[in-house]
Design a protein around this motif. Structure first.
Motif, short mmCIF file in Angstrom:
data_model
loop_
_atom_site.label_atom_id
_atom_site.label_comp_id
_atom_site.label_asym_id
_atom_site.label_seq_id
_atom_site.Cartn_x
_atom_site.Cartn_y
_atom_site.Cartn_z
N TYR A 1 -1.00 -1.31 5.76
CA TYR A 1 -2.41 -1.71 5.70
C TYR A 1 -3.23 -1.00 6.79
CZ TYR A 1 -0.89 -5.35 2.48
OH TYR A 1 -0.36 -6.02 1.40
N ASN A 2 -3.12 0.31 6.83
CA ASN A 2 -3.82 1.12 7.83
C ASN A 2 -4.15 2.46 7.19
OD1 ASN A 2 -4.82 0.97 10.51
ND2 ASN A 2 -3.27 2.41 11.19
N THR A 3 -4.96 2.40 6.15
CA THR A 3 -5.19 3.54 5.27
C THR A 3 -6.06 4.61 5.92
OG1 THR A 3 -5.10 2.01 3.40
CG2 THR A 3 -5.99 4.20 2.97
N TRP B 1 4.05 -2.16 6.65
CA TRP B 1 3.41 -2.64 5.43
C TRP B 1 2.44 -1.62 4.85
CZ3 TRP B 1 2.02 -8.30 7.19
CH2 TRP B 1 3.18 -9.09 7.12
N VAL C 1 -6.27 -1.04 0.00
CA VAL C 1 -6.98 -1.48 1.21
C VAL C 1 -8.24 -0.64 1.37
CG1 VAL C 1 -6.76 -1.95 3.67
CG2 VAL C 1 -4.73 -1.95 2.22
N PRO D 1 0.80 -1.24 0.00
CA PRO D 1 0.00 0.00 0.00
C PRO D 1 0.83 1.28 0.00
CG PRO D 1 -1.01 -1.61 1.44
CD PRO D 1 0.29 -2.21 0.99
N CYS E 1 -9.67 -5.82 11.81
CA CYS E 1 -9.05 -4.52 12.08
C CYS E 1 -10.00 -3.57 12.79
CB CYS E 1 -8.58 -3.89 10.77
SG CYS E 1 -7.35 -4.89 9.92
N ASP F 1 -6.98 -5.94 -1.16
CA ASP F 1 -6.81 -6.61 0.13
C ASP F 1 -8.17 -7.02 0.69
OD1 ASP F 1 -5.07 -7.18 2.55
OD2 ASP F 1 -6.46 -5.73 3.42
N ASP G 1 -1.34 -2.53 -4.32
CA ASP G 1 -2.09 -3.26 -3.30
C ASP G 1 -2.93 -2.22 -2.57
OD1 ASP G 1 -2.97 -4.81 -1.17
OD2 ASP G 1 -1.05 -5.81 -0.90
N TYR H 1 5.06 -6.84 9.73
CA TYR H 1 4.22 -5.70 9.38
C TYR H 1 4.65 -4.40 10.05
CZ TYR H 1 1.86 -5.60 13.91
OH TYR H 1 1.58 -5.47 15.25
#
Length: 691
Positions: free
Chosen positions: A230-232, A228, A270, A209, A311, A345, A268, A539
């Motif tokens: 994955y916390n947009t 990584w 999210v 991401p 999440c 994702d 990628d 991560y």
């Protein structure tokens, strides 16, 4: 007039050369205030109430606002968590359509709409202002000179070879990349990296991401980060930490240079959850703008979220405006940034309807008919953590999917488990049991052995157990079932026998991956024996653990760049490996797609498939067109040498060896049709028929 009604037609901040139109969706707000900040983002200069509301879009036009202006929103409405509403105008909120971010989130209790530590938890109300600690949106000028020669590579699906990489991790330790470019967007397209990608023969780089993200508070307190990504928090803005100045232009420059080199760029993405987490999470954007619209709430108690992602919450793509935001974001990255495709994702969450996963969901239907998105590559991670979340093989024909069944079977096979030849035969030929329906093609299967999540290829054959202590979670995080083997010693060793075996098993996995039908995905660093010291969930490791270690470059046995290049060239040479048709056995006219053979080169029968603890598999992929040659592939996962015969075919007098993973020098030789040969222990062989 300085302020006018403007338009609701385009959400976000849109500069037209004279002024800027601001538009924000909120169905349940009572008032929306636009907040303008100084160039440092520290001082709020003024608040302007947006004057118009059209179909739940609040909008206004300011004729003296130009690119570079920092802004945010304060949204007024009821604070009633028990009814799904969490408005708090004391909190500055990021525009969901922000094209550029200024500043980074500084964690403080003021980011929470409730009083942290209150016995009433999120039912309490916090009046502190969080503006100084919030990143701000920036008005941008989207024009960019792509140059007359910028051409998108448009690699056919069946020719695609994907290389998964992290923007920072790929080049941070790469000494032939200029120091000022290491770990940045520019580093991806540096001459050294482009040459590296060309040597490998990959066609497409898939980036972890790059959307604007937030480092979780718990990680920051541990002096870690959400490496990584994955916390947009922002679906339109490139993450600023990967550039030195203008991240949007830096990203687009990188895309242009990769395209000039004939390399595609996939992202990628999210969209299944955001950085705001569960009901006890911060109020940074969507939650404070319209919580009841943006998130899936529990019908019986809308204070809480339906969490299919693990999440804390799930984005509500059933809502037409939220779906519009995701579609607008995807189109933006294609039209404005020229990316070539997306890996979604936890894509099952995106396709959930009221009754679970729905192949005809609003999201999948919208994608199917969209004139922009229907022409780019779309890959689904076909699962989430909700009920019925595992949906491998269930997505429409437009999509390809990560095939974890390939990963599991091939890991088990090369780690020494027997009685898998039936499963392996399916995985090596496109997994028709999963994807051969509804007009889907073998390219539906994205085959992979390693990805960012899990062991690297080096660690897959160096560790029996995960070693995630550096994550600060007591080694409880990360998968426990890795189907790995340490080959006799946990971790690094100088034992030459173990080292040689590990290297051979790495070659085996790469060989199989690139000879398997479907789309191969290679993890960055696997070609140079990159290790994460047994961490299978890196991560949060934006450091030596998570970055690619390039020390294996040039080191005999560990540098597999030429081997990967040999395998990608072999893949490109044989169209039956890249076939867009499903394989058939012997046909009435004597032709064939695939022949499964015993070691004696006879057609396999049912009892052969059930051979106890069988570890030997051999097959011929027939030519697709007249004049082409067949390829004979042998997989021997047994710990001992196995004798076999080359296929005896009247039209082919001999078989030329193309591959022997037990011979690091890749020796070649000719074998007469029907002659005897031997497959070394734990090896992959390949031969081409010669008339």
């Amino acid at each position: 007039m300085r302020l006018s009604a403007g338009t609701s037609a385009r959400l976000g901040a849109s500069w037209d050369g004279r002024g800027t139109n601001f538009a924000l969706f909120s169905a349940n707000a009572q008032k929306v205030e636009l907040c303008l900040f100084d160039s440092q983002g520290r001082r709020e200069l003024e608040r302007i109430e947006l004057p118009e509301r059209t179909e739940d879009v609040w909008h206004g036009y300011l004729n003296d606002v130009s690119p570079g202006q920092l802004y945010g929103y304060r949204v007024h409405g009821p604070y009633q968590p028990e009814h799904g509403h969490r408005f708090n105008a004391n909190k500055l909120l990021l525009d969901p359509y922000a094209r550029r971010l200024a500043g980074r989130l500084v964690w403080t209790d003021a980011h929470f709409a409730y009083r942290t530590g209150s016995p009433r938890e999120d039912l309490s109300f916090d009046r502190r202002d969080n503006a100084r600690a919030m990143p701000k949106a920036v008005v941008v000028d989207e024009t960019f000179n792509w140059g007359r020669r910028e051409m998108r590579p448009n690699i056919p699906w069946e020719d695609t070879i994907i290389y998964e990489a992290h923007v920072r991790g790929l080049t941070q330790k790469r000494e032939d990349v200029p120091p000022n470019l290491r770990g940045t967007y520019g580093g991806l397209s540096s001459p050294a990296m482009i040459e590296h990608l060309r040597r490998l023969g990959v066609t497409t780089i898939e980036l972890l991401p790059v959307h604007g993200l937030v480092d979780d508070r718990v990680l920051v307190e541990k002096k870690l980060s959400n490496y990584w990504g994955y916390n947009t928090l922002s679906f339109f803005a490139p993450e600023p930490r990967y550039s030195q100045d203008n991240p949007l232009d830096a990203f687009r420059t990188t895309v242009a240079r990769l395209h000039d080199a004939g390399i595609e760029v996939m992202l990628d993405v999210v969209y299944n959850h955001t950085a705001e987490g569960n009901h006890m999470g911060p109020t940074l954007s969507f939650r404070g703008i319209d919580n009841a619209s943006y998130y899936v709430l529990k019908p019986e108690n809308p204070r809480f979220y339906d969490d299919f992602t693990g999440c804390g919450s799930s984005v509500n793509l059933r809502h037409p405006r939220v779906l519009q935001m995701v579609m607008d974001s995807l189109r933006y990255w294609v039209e404005v940034c020229h990316v070539d495709g997306f890996r979604c994702d936890l894509a099952t969450t995106l396709a959930r309807g009221p009754n679970g996963f729905d192949r005809n969901s609003a999201f999948l239907t919208a994608i199917r008919q969209d004139p922009v998105l229907s022409s780019v590559k779309l890959v689904a991670e076909p699962w989430d953590l909700g009920m019925g979340g595992y949906q491998v093989g269930a997505f429409p024909s437009q999509w390809s999917e990560w095939n974890d069944r390939y990963r599991s079977a091939m890991r088990r096979y090369w780690s020494g488990e027997g009685s898998l030849i039936g499963e392996v035969s399916s995985r090596m030929t496109g997994s028709s049991d999963l994807f051969n329906h509804d007009g889907r093609k073998p390219r539906a299967s994205v085959n992979h052995i390693t990805v960012h999540d899990g062991f690297t290829l080096q660690d897959l054959f160096s560790y029996n157990e995960k070693h995630n202590e550096a994550n600060g979670e007591g080694n409880r995080d990360g998968a426990n079932d890795n189907h790995s083997t340490n080959c006799g010693h946990e971790g690094p060793t100088d034992d030459p026998a173990i080292t040689a075996l590990r290297r051979q098993l790495r070659r085996n996995q790469i060989a199989c991956l690139l000879m398997a039908q479907g789309l191969p995905l290679i993890l960055a660093g696997d070609e140079v024996a990159n290790s994460q010291s047994g961490n299978n969930n890196a991560y949060c490791q934006d450091n030596e653990i998570g970055w690619v270690n390039w020390e294996g470059l040039g080191r005999e046995g560990d540098d597999l760049i030429n081997f990967v290049g040999h395998m990608t060239a072999l893949r490109k040479r044989f169209p039956q490996i890249r076939s867009h048709r499903w394989l058939e056995g012997r046909r009435a006219d004597g032709t064939y797609g695939v022949l499964w053979l015993t070691p004696a080169a006879e057609d396999m029968k049912e009892e052969d498939w059930k051979f106890p603890e069988g570890r030997f598999l051999a097959y011929v992929l027939g030519p697709i067109e007249r004049g082409q040659s067949p390829i004979f592939i042998v997989l021997n996962a047994a710990p001992e040498e196995i004798a076999f015969n080359l296929p005896k075919m009247p039209e082919y007098k001999s078989w030329q060896q193309l591959l022997n993973t037990a011979d690091v020098k890749q020796g070649t030789g000719d074998f007469a049709s029907g002659s005897a040969a031997k497959a070394p222990p734990r090896s992959v062989l390949a031969f081409v028929g010669s008339a």
